[in-house]
Design an enzyme around this catalytic site. Structure first.
Site, mmCIF file in Angstrom:
data_model
loop_
_atom_site.group_PDB
_atom_site.id
_atom_site.type_symbol
_atom_site.label_atom_id
_atom_site.label_comp_id
_atom_site.label_asym_id
_atom_site.label_seq_id
_atom_site.Cartn_x
_atom_site.Cartn_y
_atom_site.Cartn_z
ATOM 1 N N ASP A 205 47.870 32.533 33.452
ATOM 2 C CA ASP A 205 49.198 32.850 32.923
ATOM 3 C C ASP A 205 49.457 32.070 31.625
ATOM 4 O O ASP A 205 50.026 32.605 30.669
ATOM 5 C CB ASP A 205 50.259 32.518 33.978
ATOM 6 C CG ASP A 205 49.870 33.106 35.325
ATOM 7 O OD1 ASP A 205 49.645 34.322 35.387
ATOM 8 O OD2 ASP A 205 49.752 32.344 36.310
ATOM 9 N N HIS B 260 52.628 31.919 40.732
ATOM 10 C CA HIS B 260 51.752 32.881 40.048
ATOM 11 C C HIS B 260 52.160 34.273 40.546
ATOM 12 O O HIS B 260 51.535 34.848 41.439
ATOM 13 C CB HIS B 260 50.288 32.573 40.372
ATOM 14 C CG HIS B 260 49.335 33.612 39.840
ATOM 15 N ND1 HIS B 260 49.210 33.899 38.500
ATOM 16 C CD2 HIS B 260 48.482 34.454 40.475
ATOM 17 C CE1 HIS B 260 48.314 34.854 38.331
ATOM 18 N NE2 HIS B 260 47.865 35.218 39.513
HETATM 19 P P1 NAD Z 1 36.591 40.445 45.361
HETATM 20 O O1 NAD Z 1 37.061 41.290 46.488
HETATM 21 O O2 NAD Z 1 35.757 41.043 44.293
HETATM 22 O O3 NAD Z 1 35.806 39.190 45.936
HETATM 23 C C1 NAD Z 1 36.325 38.415 46.967
HETATM 24 C C2 NAD Z 1 35.136 37.906 47.749
HETATM 25 O O4 NAD Z 1 35.619 36.982 48.704
HETATM 26 C C3 NAD Z 1 34.381 39.000 48.523
HETATM 27 O O5 NAD Z 1 33.014 38.959 48.167
HETATM 28 C C4 NAD Z 1 34.616 38.642 49.977
HETATM 29 O O6 NAD Z 1 33.516 38.972 50.810
HETATM 30 C C5 NAD Z 1 34.836 37.132 49.870
HETATM 31 N N1 NAD Z 1 35.554 36.549 50.992
HETATM 32 C C6 NAD Z 1 36.553 37.081 51.735
HETATM 33 N N2 NAD Z 1 36.910 36.235 52.701
HETATM 34 C C7 NAD Z 1 36.152 35.137 52.576
HETATM 35 C C8 NAD Z 1 36.046 33.919 53.283
HETATM 36 N N3 NAD Z 1 36.840 33.659 54.324
HETATM 37 N N4 NAD Z 1 35.144 33.016 52.864
HETATM 38 C C9 NAD Z 1 34.339 33.258 51.825
HETATM 39 N N5 NAD Z 1 34.373 34.408 51.117
HETATM 40 C C10 NAD Z 1 35.276 35.323 51.493
HETATM 41 O O7 NAD Z 1 37.915 39.769 44.732
HETATM 42 P P2 NAD Z 1 38.056 39.026 43.329
HETATM 43 O O8 NAD Z 1 38.411 40.019 42.300
HETATM 44 O O9 NAD Z 1 36.902 38.115 43.120
HETATM 45 O O10 NAD Z 1 39.388 38.178 43.617
HETATM 46 C C11 NAD Z 1 39.400 37.133 44.553
HETATM 47 C C12 NAD Z 1 40.826 36.615 44.734
HETATM 48 O O11 NAD Z 1 41.297 36.033 43.523
HETATM 49 C C13 NAD Z 1 41.868 37.703 45.082
HETATM 50 O O12 NAD Z 1 42.752 37.205 46.064
HETATM 51 C C14 NAD Z 1 42.581 37.937 43.779
HETATM 52 O O13 NAD Z 1 43.887 38.451 43.968
HETATM 53 C C15 NAD Z 1 42.623 36.516 43.254
HETATM 54 N N6 NAD Z 1 42.902 36.361 41.815
HETATM 55 C C16 NAD Z 1 43.692 35.315 41.467
HETATM 56 C C17 NAD Z 1 43.985 35.091 40.119
HETATM 57 C C18 NAD Z 1 44.866 33.955 39.724
HETATM 58 O O14 NAD Z 1 45.215 33.842 38.527
HETATM 59 N N7 NAD Z 1 45.259 33.062 40.614
HETATM 60 C C19 NAD Z 1 43.459 35.935 39.154
HETATM 61 C C20 NAD Z 1 42.645 36.990 39.553
HETATM 62 C C21 NAD Z 1 42.374 37.203 40.906
HETATM 63 C C1 LMR Z 2 46.122 38.312 37.961
HETATM 64 O O1 LMR Z 2 47.125 37.701 37.608
HETATM 65 O O2 LMR Z 2 45.464 39.037 37.189
HETATM 66 C C2 LMR Z 2 45.625 38.152 39.381
HETATM 67 O O3 LMR Z 2 46.484 37.316 40.120
HETATM 68 C C3 LMR Z 2 45.375 39.429 40.074
HETATM 69 C C4 LMR Z 2 46.663 40.116 40.465
HETATM 70 O O4 LMR Z 2 46.765 40.571 41.614
HETATM 71 O O5 LMR Z 2 47.549 40.197 39.626
#
Ligand code: NAD
Ligand code: LMR
Length: 327
Positions: free
Chosen positions: A161, A189
């Protein structure tokens, strides 16, 4: 050569993992002198573990001089063993039309077990950074499980952000983004987050003076930053991944760089009027590697105070929603 540090990453075969691991192994997160051992944790699902094998093969094929070992596991007590940094990415991403808080019940429970195991087996100096959404509240859940590791070791990421806000200010002002300084994110967030433009500067001048458009700063600017994740999901059909991985590199890099001033979500302890027990974004200065002090000296005008109250309310509601998951 320094001794390697152990970096545990959950969700290592996911989208963010695929952008993140290569940056860690190349030295972007801990610097060009710091060797690392990657401890990659995936869900106990055949497809995920198979994909993880492929990722580990690609890491090998990069021949990164700093990469001194790779652990692949679905057992968190193996994956977090002696870890100096625990990067909690593994969780479900949201889809179109969902808010991040809609993930709470599903994702929150992941962080109960992981918080307990990290507390039991990670290194004495372990630091935890949470990315899996809703990141602030998941971080609070994990921290609440810990008896050994202090709450300030658990941080959640609002750096994506901050980076988004920096770019939006630079574009509006028509300047290079390096001219924009001191833009910090407060609160959750989520769309309620507050990018505190009043403290930002552009080329050394107050950003609000340079931009000279308060309606834009209070309206479209806050809205664009707050809803950028949804805009990316709408455009890409999947949640942000490369920019999220990049933000986590920045989050940790700043946390290991004494003097760095940056936004992270931490246990608020009442700063800026947040409920003392929620994890809220705010500016910090890194003191020693991995440690920080909250910068409490930023004054808030009435508009900022109303934004902080709204994002605090949402964090308090999320906390109430997962009350049964908190120790
Ligand atoms: P994704 O689905 O591509 O990958 C997530 C992975 O986590 C999968 O491979 C899954 O098998 C694994 N997983 C699920 N449960 C698990 C566990 N208990 N232990 C270990 N691994 C586990 O998702 P992504 O695009 O990589 O996103 C991951 C997370 O990050 C999501 O919750 C997404 O919303 C979040 N995210 C946060 C931000 C932020 O700014 N905070 C930004 C982008 C994404
Ligand atoms: C983002 O800000 O891009 C991530 O937290 C993914 C989402 O769900 O918005």
């Amino acid at each position: 050569m320094k001794a390697p540090i152990r970096v545990a990453v959950t969700g290592a075969a996911g989208q963010i993992g695929y952008s993140l691991l290569f940056r860690i192994a190349s030295g972007a997160m801990f610097g060009p002198e710091q060797p690392v051992i990657l401890q990659l944790i995936e869900a106990p699902i055949e497809k995920a573990l198979k994909a993880l094998e492929g990722v580990a093969m690609e890491l090998d094929d990069c021949a990164f001089p700093l990469l001194k070992g790779i652990v692949q596991t679905s057992d968190a007590s193996v994956g977090f063993k002696d870890a100096n940094w625990c990067l909690l990415v593994g969780a479900k991403p949201r889809g179109p039309g969902m808010e991040r808080a809609d993930l709470l019940k599903d994702n929150g429970k992941i962080f109960i077990g992981q918080g307990q195991i990290i507390d039991a087996v990670a290194a004495a100096d372990a630091r935890v950074a949470v990315v899996g959404n809703p990141a602030n509240t998941n971080c609070m859940i994990a921290a609440s499980q810990a008896k050994r590791l202090p709450a300030e070791r658990f941080t959640a990421m609002v750096r994506l952000d901050q980076n988004r806000a920096q770019t939006q200010l630079a574009k509006k002002a028509g300047v290079d983004l390096t001219a924009v300084k001191d833009i910090f994110i407060y609160g959750n967030h989520s769309p309620t987050m507050f990018p505190a433009y009043a403290h930002a500067t552009i080329g050394g001048q107050p950003a609000a003076t340079v931009i000279n458009d308060n309606a834009w700063l209070q309206g479209p600017f806050c809205e664009t930053v707050g809803k950028r994740g949804a805009a990316i999901i709408a455009a890409r059909g999947a949640s942000s991944a490369a920019s999220a991985a990049n933000a986590l590199v920045d989050h940790v890099r700043s946390l290991v760089t004494p003097g760095a001033i940056h936004s992270i979500a931490v246990k608020s302890n009442g700063h800026y009027g947040f409920d003392a027990n929620v994890w809220a974004g705010m500016p910090v200065r890194t003191t020693t590697p991995g440690s920080y002090e909250v910068l409490t000296n930023y004054a808030m005008d009435d508009f900022a105070k109303s934004k902080l109250a709204a994002t605090n309310k949402e964090l308090v509601e999320e906390r109430a929603f997962v009350a049964d998951m908190i120790k």
